[in-house]
Design a protein around this motif. Structure first.
Motif, PDB file in Angstrom:
ATOM      1  N   ALA A 115       5.634   9.755 -11.802  1.00 38.38           N
ATOM      2  CA  ALA A 115       7.444   9.684 -11.798  1.00 38.38           C
ATOM      3  C   ALA A 115       7.681   9.421 -10.380  1.00 38.38           C
ATOM      4  CB  ALA A 115       7.716  11.011 -12.195  1.00 38.38           C
ATOM      5  N   ALA A 116       7.097  10.062  -9.278  1.00 39.91           N
ATOM      6  CA  ALA A 116       7.411  10.071  -7.908  1.00 39.91           C
ATOM      7  C   ALA A 116       7.084   8.581  -7.528  1.00 39.91           C
ATOM      8  CB  ALA A 116       6.963  10.966  -7.211  1.00 39.91           C
ATOM      9  N   TRP A 117       5.873   8.137  -7.875  1.00 40.68           N
ATOM     10  CA  TRP A 117       5.643   6.866  -7.378  1.00 40.68           C
ATOM     11  C   TRP A 117       6.432   5.738  -8.087  1.00 40.68           C
ATOM     12  CZ3 TRP A 117       0.991   3.820  -9.906  1.00 40.68           C
ATOM     13  CH2 TRP A 117       0.963   2.592  -9.235  1.00 40.68           C
ATOM     14  N   LEU A 118       6.690   5.823  -9.266  1.00 43.60           N
ATOM     15  CA  LEU A 118       7.434   4.666  -9.874  1.00 43.60           C
ATOM     16  C   LEU A 118       8.982   4.708  -9.123  1.00 43.60           C
ATOM     17  CD1 LEU A 118       6.256   4.831 -13.623  1.00 43.60           C
ATOM     18  CD2 LEU A 118       5.774   3.066 -11.802  1.00 43.60           C
ATOM     19  N   GLY A 119       9.478   6.121  -9.022  1.00 39.46           N
ATOM     20  CA  GLY A 119      10.803   6.523  -8.773  1.00 39.46           C
ATOM     21  C   GLY A 119      11.152   6.034  -7.267  1.00 39.46           C
ATOM     22  N   MET A 120      10.120   6.190  -6.469  1.00 36.59           N
ATOM     23  CA  MET A 120      10.419   6.067  -5.049  1.00 36.59           C
ATOM     24  C   MET A 120       9.999   4.622  -4.578  1.00 36.59           C
ATOM     25  SD  MET A 120      11.812   8.395  -3.118  1.00 36.59           S
ATOM     26  CE  MET A 120      11.288   7.871  -1.822  1.00 36.59           C
ATOM     27  N   ALA A 121       9.115   4.146  -5.162  1.00 37.92           N
ATOM     28  CA  ALA A 121       8.839   2.583  -5.249  1.00 37.92           C
ATOM     29  C   ALA A 121      10.043   1.535  -5.516  1.00 37.92           C
ATOM     30  CB  ALA A 121       7.604   2.166  -5.856  1.00 37.92           C
ATOM     31  N   ILE A 148       9.204  -0.432  -1.913  1.00 40.09           N
ATOM     32  CA  ILE A 148       7.821  -0.456  -0.982  1.00 40.09           C
ATOM     33  C   ILE A 148       6.979   0.392  -1.562  1.00 40.09           C
ATOM     34  CG2 ILE A 148       6.958   0.149   1.256  1.00 40.09           C
ATOM     35  CD1 ILE A 148       9.606  -0.297   2.593  1.00 40.09           C
ATOM     36  N   SER A 149       5.794  -0.313  -2.081  1.00 38.79           N
ATOM     37  CA  SER A 149       4.972   0.193  -2.854  1.00 38.79           C
ATOM     38  C   SER A 149       4.190   1.388  -2.329  1.00 38.79           C
ATOM     39  CB  SER A 149       3.746  -0.623  -3.309  1.00 38.79           C
ATOM     40  OG  SER A 149       2.687  -0.189  -4.015  1.00 38.79           O
ATOM     41  N   SER A 150       3.971   1.374  -0.888  1.00 37.54           N
ATOM     42  CA  SER A 150       3.291   2.346  -0.296  1.00 37.54           C
ATOM     43  C   SER A 150       4.191   3.503   0.031  1.00 37.54           C
ATOM     44  CB  SER A 150       2.906   1.960   1.172  1.00 37.54           C
ATOM     45  OG  SER A 150       4.085   1.549   2.114  1.00 37.54           O
ATOM     46  N   GLU A 154       6.757  -2.704   7.050  1.00 33.60           N
ATOM     47  CA  GLU A 154       6.015  -2.598   5.768  1.00 33.60           C
ATOM     48  C   GLU A 154       6.648  -3.714   4.707  1.00 33.60           C
ATOM     49  OE1 GLU A 154       3.025  -0.697   3.134  1.00 33.60           O
ATOM     50  OE2 GLU A 154       3.206  -1.512   5.158  1.00 33.60           O
ATOM     51  N   PRO A 155       5.625  -4.676   4.286  1.00 34.21           N
ATOM     52  CA  PRO A 155       6.247  -5.477   3.201  1.00 34.21           C
ATOM     53  C   PRO A 155       6.893  -4.993   1.790  1.00 34.21           C
ATOM     54  CG  PRO A 155       3.976  -5.902   3.955  1.00 34.21           C
ATOM     55  CD  PRO A 155       4.406  -4.750   4.317  1.00 34.21           C
ATOM     56  N   ARG A 156       7.885  -5.489   1.406  1.00 26.58           N
ATOM     57  CA  ARG A 156       8.361  -4.847   0.153  1.00 26.58           C
ATOM     58  C   ARG A 156       7.870  -5.629  -0.939  1.00 26.58           C
ATOM     59  NH1 ARG A 156      12.946  -2.080   1.215  1.00 26.58           N
ATOM     60  NH2 ARG A 156      13.547  -2.075   3.437  1.00 26.58           N
TER      61      ARG A 156
END
Length: 214
Positions: free
Chosen positions: A139-145, A150-152, A206-208
């Motif tokens: 959830a944190a990964w998907l939400g913040m990305a 920015i995937s990272s 950082e690339p988006r």
């Protein structure tokens, strides 16, 4: 797990750790892009073998498949350790296997120990070790990305949150539950593998998501 482990337990843990490392070493992103004729992934974008770089080929289907398979190898490594070891030490074997699978993805024997950053494999391993911890990480990964594009940033957020979530859910006693320690070790490795991304994030370079497609 209490007391000294019998010799057969040590051999089983060694075997499941080795299997987890080998499984983690399988470079699905590289295999899929080569088979699909999308080129050598190591010569595209960041040169990383993970799903984010596969997306830079313009093949969303291959990126999704890479994401799923990389997560699955982390999950499967943990499940194999659970199944192959007796209940007295299966949780500890599974925790060690989780870390070994991520090490395998980051430093794969099949690619001269030059691999990916362990995000999907780490998430898959944590989903198997502690489903709620893994789900919070996802959830944190998907939400913040999605928020930052920015995937990272999403990945780093997930691996900051998961050790805290594992600690809150399981407590910090290696004898009682090795899950928080596994979450911490996996997160430290994944975050360390993102050191270049962190530098680019801080410098605004950082690339988006969506940039760099061919």
């Amino acid at each position: 797990m209490t007391g000294a482990l019998p010799s057969y337990a040590l051999w089983l843990i060694a075997a499941t750790t080795f299997l987890a490392y080998v499984l983690g070493s399988v470079p699905f992103g590289l295999l899929l892009t080569n088979l699909a004729g999308a080129g050598d992934l190591r010569q595209i974008g960041s040169g990383n073998i993970g799903a984010t770089n596969v997306l830079r080929t313009g093949r969303k289907d291959l990126a999704a498949a890479t994401l799923g398979l990389d997560a699955a190898k982390g999950l499967l490594a943990v499940v194999i350790a659970w199944v192959m070891t007796p209940p007295d030490f299966s949780a500890h074997a599974a925790a060690i296997a989780a870390f070994a699978a991520v090490v395998g993805h980051c430093y794969p024997v099949f690619l001269g120990f030059r691999g990916g950053k362990g995000v999907a494999t780490g998430l898959g391993a944590m989903l198997a070790l502690s489903p709620l911890t893994g789900l919070l990480g996802c959830a944190a990964w998907l939400g913040m990305a999605r928020l930052s594009r920015i995937s990272s940033v999403g990945a780093l957020s997930a691996f900051v949150i998961m050790p805290l979530a594992a600690l809150a859910l399981h407590g910090f006693s290696f004898q009682h539950s090795p899950t928080p320690m596994a979450a911490l070790l996996v997160s430290v490795l994944v975050i360390a593998r993102h050191h270049e991304n962190i530098a680019r994030i801080l410098s605004g370079k950082e690339p988006r998501i969506g940039d760099g497609k061919r």
